[in-house]
Design a protein around this motif. Structure first.
Motif, PDB file in Angstrom:
ATOM      1  N   PHE A 111       0.923  -1.159   0.008  1.00 44.70           N
ATOM      2  CA  PHE A 111       0.006  -0.019   0.047  1.00 44.70           C
ATOM      3  C   PHE A 111       0.844   1.080  -0.162  1.00 44.70           C
ATOM      4  N   THR A 112       0.163   2.408  -0.439  1.00 44.88           N
ATOM      5  CA  THR A 112       1.014   3.675  -0.420  1.00 44.88           C
ATOM      6  C   THR A 112       1.285   4.023   1.262  1.00 44.88           C
ATOM      7  N   GLY A 113       2.509   4.204   1.331  1.00 44.48           N
ATOM      8  CA  GLY A 113       3.046   4.580   2.695  1.00 44.48           C
ATOM      9  C   GLY A 113       4.759   4.275   2.714  1.00 44.48           C
ATOM     10  N   THR A 114       5.096   4.295   3.978  1.00 45.21           N
ATOM     11  CA  THR A 114       6.553   4.196   4.051  1.00 45.21           C
ATOM     12  C   THR A 114       6.807   2.839   3.886  1.00 45.21           C
ATOM     13  N   VAL A 115       8.203   2.608   3.673  1.00 45.35           N
ATOM     14  CA  VAL A 115       8.674   1.244   3.793  1.00 45.35           C
ATOM     15  C   VAL A 115       8.287   0.522   5.178  1.00 45.35           C
ATOM     16  N   ARG A 116       8.637   1.398   6.176  1.00 44.15           N
ATOM     17  CA  ARG A 116       8.310   0.819   7.582  1.00 44.15           C
ATOM     18  C   ARG A 116       7.015   0.316   7.718  1.00 44.15           C
ATOM     19  N   GLU A 117       6.008   1.034   7.271  1.00 42.83           N
ATOM     20  CA  GLU A 117       4.686   0.696   7.519  1.00 42.83           C
ATOM     21  C   GLU A 117       4.160  -0.432   6.592  1.00 42.83           C
ATOM     22  N   ASN A 118       4.706  -0.702   5.611  1.00 39.83           N
ATOM     23  CA  ASN A 118       4.597  -1.977   4.744  1.00 39.83           C
ATOM     24  C   ASN A 118       4.898  -3.204   5.497  1.00 39.83           C
ATOM     25  N   LEU A 119       6.093  -3.137   6.107  1.00 39.48           N
ATOM     26  CA  LEU A 119       6.900  -4.045   6.624  1.00 39.48           C
ATOM     27  C   LEU A 119       6.089  -4.561   7.890  1.00 39.48           C
ATOM     28  N   THR A 120       5.455  -3.730   8.701  1.00 38.39           N
ATOM     29  CA  THR A 120       5.296  -3.919  10.033  1.00 38.39           C
ATOM     30  C   THR A 120       3.533  -3.889  10.257  1.00 38.39           C
ATOM     31  N   HIS A 121       3.025  -3.744   9.239  1.00 37.17           N
ATOM     32  CA  HIS A 121       1.597  -3.775   9.197  1.00 37.17           C
ATOM     33  C   HIS A 121       0.873  -5.084  10.020  1.00 37.17           C
ATOM     34  N   LEU A 122       1.604  -6.144   9.629  1.00 37.30           N
ATOM     35  CA  LEU A 122       0.831  -7.166  10.392  1.00 37.30           C
ATOM     36  C   LEU A 122       1.200  -7.493  11.794  1.00 37.30           C
ATOM     37  N   CYS A 123       1.964  -6.430  12.180  1.00 36.66           N
ATOM     38  CA  CYS A 123       2.455  -6.788  13.992  1.00 36.66           C
ATOM     39  C   CYS A 123       1.348  -5.804  14.606  1.00 36.66           C
ATOM     40  N   PRO A 124       1.040  -6.318  15.807  1.00 33.15           N
ATOM     41  CA  PRO A 124      -0.034  -5.621  16.521  1.00 33.15           C
ATOM     42  C   PRO A 124       0.597  -4.580  17.256  1.00 33.15           C
ATOM     43  N   GLY A 125       1.994  -4.279  17.474  1.00 35.07           N
ATOM     44  CA  GLY A 125       2.424  -3.367  18.179  1.00 35.07           C
ATOM     45  C   GLY A 125       3.777  -2.814  17.389  1.00 35.07           C
ATOM     46  N   PRO A 126       4.453  -1.802  18.319  1.00 36.42           N
ATOM     47  CA  PRO A 126       5.612  -1.233  17.432  1.00 36.42           C
ATOM     48  C   PRO A 126       6.829  -2.228  17.409  1.00 36.42           C
ATOM     49  N   VAL A 127       7.578  -2.061  16.127  1.00 39.75           N
ATOM     50  CA  VAL A 127       8.633  -2.993  15.840  1.00 39.75           C
ATOM     51  C   VAL A 127       9.955  -2.246  15.706  1.00 39.75           C
ATOM     52  N   SER A 128      11.050  -2.536  16.394  1.00 40.49           N
ATOM     53  CA  SER A 128      12.220  -1.641  16.446  1.00 40.49           C
ATOM     54  C   SER A 128      12.657  -1.892  15.099  1.00 40.49           C
ATOM     55  N   GLY A 129      13.695  -0.842  14.820  1.00 39.73           N
ATOM     56  CA  GLY A 129      14.400  -0.450  13.495  1.00 39.73           C
ATOM     57  C   GLY A 129      15.290  -1.851  13.404  1.00 39.73           C
ATOM     58  N   ALA A 130      16.070  -2.526  14.572  1.00 36.81           N
ATOM     59  CA  ALA A 130      16.806  -3.359  14.611  1.00 36.81           C
ATOM     60  C   ALA A 130      16.026  -4.751  14.171  1.00 36.81           C
ATOM     61  N   GLU A 131      14.914  -4.870  14.682  1.00 37.28           N
ATOM     62  CA  GLU A 131      14.116  -6.167  14.098  1.00 37.28           C
ATOM     63  C   GLU A 131      13.656  -6.118  12.617  1.00 37.28           C
ATOM     64  N   VAL A 132      13.452  -4.921  12.231  1.00 35.41           N
ATOM     65  CA  VAL A 132      13.130  -4.712  10.719  1.00 35.41           C
ATOM     66  C   VAL A 132      14.504  -5.099   9.950  1.00 35.41           C
ATOM     67  N   GLU A 133      15.373  -4.521  10.318  1.00 37.36           N
ATOM     68  CA  GLU A 133      16.849  -4.705   9.726  1.00 37.36           C
ATOM     69  C   GLU A 133      17.095  -6.136   9.534  1.00 37.36           C
ATOM     70  N   ARG A 134      16.947  -6.888  10.878  1.00 32.58           N
ATOM     71  CA  ARG A 134      17.196  -8.320  10.869  1.00 32.58           C
ATOM     72  C   ARG A 134      16.417  -9.131   9.809  1.00 32.58           C
ATOM     73  N   ALA A 135      15.153  -8.794   9.784  1.00 33.85           N
ATOM     74  CA  ALA A 135      14.105  -9.424   8.687  1.00 33.85           C
ATOM     75  C   ALA A 135      14.573  -9.209   7.377  1.00 33.85           C
ATOM     76  N   THR A 136      14.969  -8.088   7.150  1.00 37.36           N
ATOM     77  CA  THR A 136      15.133  -7.544   5.651  1.00 37.36           C
ATOM     78  C   THR A 136      16.489  -8.380   5.341  1.00 37.36           C
ATOM     79  N   ALA A 137      17.361  -8.286   6.052  1.00 36.63           N
ATOM     80  CA  ALA A 137      18.805  -9.252   6.072  1.00 36.63           C
ATOM     81  C   ALA A 137      18.574 -10.596   5.767  1.00 36.63           C
ATOM     82  N   ALA A 138      17.540 -11.056   6.466  1.00 36.13           N
ATOM     83  CA  ALA A 138      17.190 -12.580   6.193  1.00 36.13           C
ATOM     84  C   ALA A 138      16.599 -13.021   5.151  1.00 36.13           C
ATOM     85  N   LEU A 139      15.620 -12.026   4.755  1.00 34.70           N
ATOM     86  CA  LEU A 139      14.854 -12.337   3.432  1.00 34.70           C
ATOM     87  C   LEU A 139      15.577 -11.816   2.333  1.00 34.70           C
ATOM     88  N   GLY A 140      16.724 -11.186   2.254  1.00 36.69           N
ATOM     89  CA  GLY A 140      17.349 -10.612   1.203  1.00 36.69           C
ATOM     90  C   GLY A 140      16.709  -9.580   0.699  1.00 36.69           C
TER      91      GLY A 140
END
Length: 580
Positions: free
Chosen positions: A432-461
């Motif tokens: 959807f139209t929004g930030t990258v962070r919003e598109n990556l964390t919209h399935l999470c019920p609470g806030p997600v730290s930047g470090a967690e998001v970076e670990r996920a992007t590294a794992a998925l490539g």
């Protein structure tokens, strides 16, 4: 709906609305008195023109009385012009107040339940129902005022001509009016139900349109459209009931609007025998035909249609906004209730067909997927793979058998927000139209730290894609992304989701082989269960087990043992190796 409760609510709000508008009401009443004088002069002048003028041989006197009747008509036209000015002082403030109340209710519902903030019913209240209330109120005030003052002038005129005229006119008038009033409450109930169905249909259609892509991707069109069809059938049924009540109302209108004239004409010899003059009879007939009965006809039509509709619509606005989700959402399902130890998905005797006469897509399927297991589902196109994932995701109800996720029915509602039991990724990735962070964390019920998001992007490539988009705070324009890029973002969002069950319905079909393998291995290593509808045998080879759907039977086993047990799987492996 409680008719008495609705009437009390609307009456209370109506009195409050009118208390501050006495000046407008007085203006309406004064102009309406002129209309009453016009009505009185209409019949009385005709009677005098006959008795004192033409029948007595005094033509000039008769013409003079007719001139008085004509002056009364001009007086009535002047009064009607003033009435419309006063009417605007009542109608427009009502509409403005309803618009403000509709906005407040919509905001209240959105605050109480953010997950249902897109309230399609609020749109209906803000547009269709406010205009319906405005027009109904204007028409009702206009005809009710006209009837009251017209009836006053006509009945005074009848009494002035000869009180015995009332003996013939009033009984059928009252009988028809009583029959008409008896239809009001049932019609109000039916119209309230019709408005409920209209709002429900609007809301359901909006929800379906918002998720149409996912519904189609999961093969759930027939099931998703069934509630809409039921609502349309309900509207059809309510329309039939309204038509029947309208027929009874028309009958009552005929009694009240036609029988007094018949009674007056039939009783004319009796009236003349009692000394009532011919002019008085003609004047009474004038009162009925030109004034009283047209006003009654307009009143009954307005009250029967606009009045009941106004009552229903205003009751919608007078009812305090409630947390609709609390009324319609099932209790939260407790994961694990009734589940065997370590069971993520369980299907027992499941069958499903897209219609009562259609061949089953899934027939008698038994399947158990353990917690933490990686299962691949393969089979020819159209064999039922997407249907299976839709059943597990709770998007489709099974035609028979049971589907359980974490020990609870698959269709159990877990409340607003992301489904904490499972996440489904269809072939058409949701971005959807929004930030990258919003598109990556919209399935999470609470806030997600930047470090967690970076670990996920590294794992998925997907970190390279995130960098090209401007980092986590970069803007995402779905139209500028390729299908593969959209899938890459959606897979990363699924990786971050806390749901213990991931369902991928060909969600990697637009990725190259290396990216697909990296994504599937990362998702399989993530804590939880992974079910993949595979479009490549390489995906099946990486799974713990493979479920083969071939239209006649389902075979489940490992990639190594299935070629010996399933001719279809052996052919698929051979075709894949030949293309190698």
């Amino acid at each position: 709906m409680s008719g008495d409760g609705s009437w009390r609510r609307v009456s209370r709000e109506g009195r409050r609305f009118l208390r501050g508008r006495y000046r407008s009401l007085r203006r309406l009443a004064l102009w309406s008195l002129l209309e009453s004088a016009h009505t009185f002069l209409g019949g009385y002048a005709v009677a005098r023109a006959l008795d004192d003028g033409f029948l007595a041989g005094r033509t000039g006197t008769g013409l003079g009385w007719l001139a008085v009747a004509g002056a009364g008509a001009l007086l009535g036209a002047l009064a009607l012009r003033g009435v419309f000015g006063g009417l605007a002082d009542l109608v427009e403030p009502l509409r403005d107040g309803l618009v403000r109340r509709s906005v407040r209710q919509a905001i209240g519902r959105a605050v109480a339940d953010p997950g249902r903030a897109g309230d399609a019913g609020a749109v209906s209240r803000l547009t269709q129902q406010t205009e319906m209330a405005r027009d109904s109120f204007a028409g009702l005030v206009l005809v009710a005022r006209s009837f009251v003052f017209t009836a006053l002038g006509a009945l005074l005129g009848l009494a002035a001509l000869d009180p015995v005229l009332l003996v013939l006119v009033l009984p059928p008038l009252l009988l028809g009016t009583a029959g008409f009033l008896a239809t009001l409450r049932p019609m109000a109930r039916v119209q309230r139900a019709a408005l409920d169905a209209d709002e429900a249909l609007s809301g359901r259609a909006g929800e379906l349109a918002a998720g149409l892509r996912d519904v189609v991707a999961c093969g759930g069109g027939a099931s998703a459209g069934a509630p809409v069809e039921r609502l349309i059938a309900e509207q059809e049924r309510l329309t039939g009931r309204l038509a029947r009540w309208s027929a009874l109302r028309t009958l009552a209108l005929g009694v009240a609007g036609r029988l007094p004239v018949v009674a007056l004409l039939a009783g004319t010899p009796w009236l003349l025998g009692r000394g009532v003059s011919a002019g008085a009879v003609a004047g009474a007939l004038t009162y009925l035909v030109q004034s009283l009965l047209p006003a009654l006809d307009a009143l009954m039509t307005a009250v029967g249609a606009a009045g009941t509709r106004l009552l229903v619509v205003l009751d919608r606005f007078c009812t305090p906004p409630s947390d609709s989700a609390a009324a319609t959402t099932a209790p939260e399902v407790a994961p694990g209730v009734g589940a065997g130890p370590g069971v993520a998905v369980e299907l027992r005797g499941v069958w499903f067909a897209y219609g009562p006469r259609a061949q089953p897509v899934i027939d008698g399927l038994d399947l158990t997927v353990g917690a933490g297991e990686h299962l691949a589902v393969v089979g020819p196109s159209g064999i039922g793979k997407s249907t299976l994932t839709a059943l597990i995701a709770g998007l489709l109800p099974p035609g028979g058998g049971t589907v359980r996720v974490a020990g609870a029915p698959a269709q159990g509602v877990t409340g607003p927000g992301p489904d904490l039991r499972r996440t489904l990724l269809p072939q058409q990735a949701y971005v959807f139209t929004g930030t990258v962070r919003e598109n990556l964390t919209h399935l999470c019920p609470g806030p997600v730290s930047g470090a967690e998001v970076e670990r996920a992007t590294a794992a998925l490539g997907s970190d390279g894609l995130v960098d090209r988009l401007g980092g986590l705070d970069g803007a995402v324009d779905p139209a500028r992304l390729s299908p593969g890029e959209r899938q890459h973002l959606a897979l990363t969002a699924a990786y971050l989701s806390p749901a213990p069950l991931l369902l991928l319905d060909e969600a990697t079909c637009h990725l190259d082989l290396r990216t697909e393998e990296r994504a599937e291995r990362a998702l399989a290593a993530r804590p939880g269960t992974l079910v993949v509808v595979a479009h490549r045998i390489s995906s099946a080879a990486r799974a713990d087990r493979v479920l083969v759907l071939d239209g006649t039977r389902a075979v489940c086993g490992t990639h190594a043992e299935l070629p010996a047990r399933s001719p279809l799987y052996r052919d698929l492996v051979g075709l894949w190796n030949a293309r190698g």
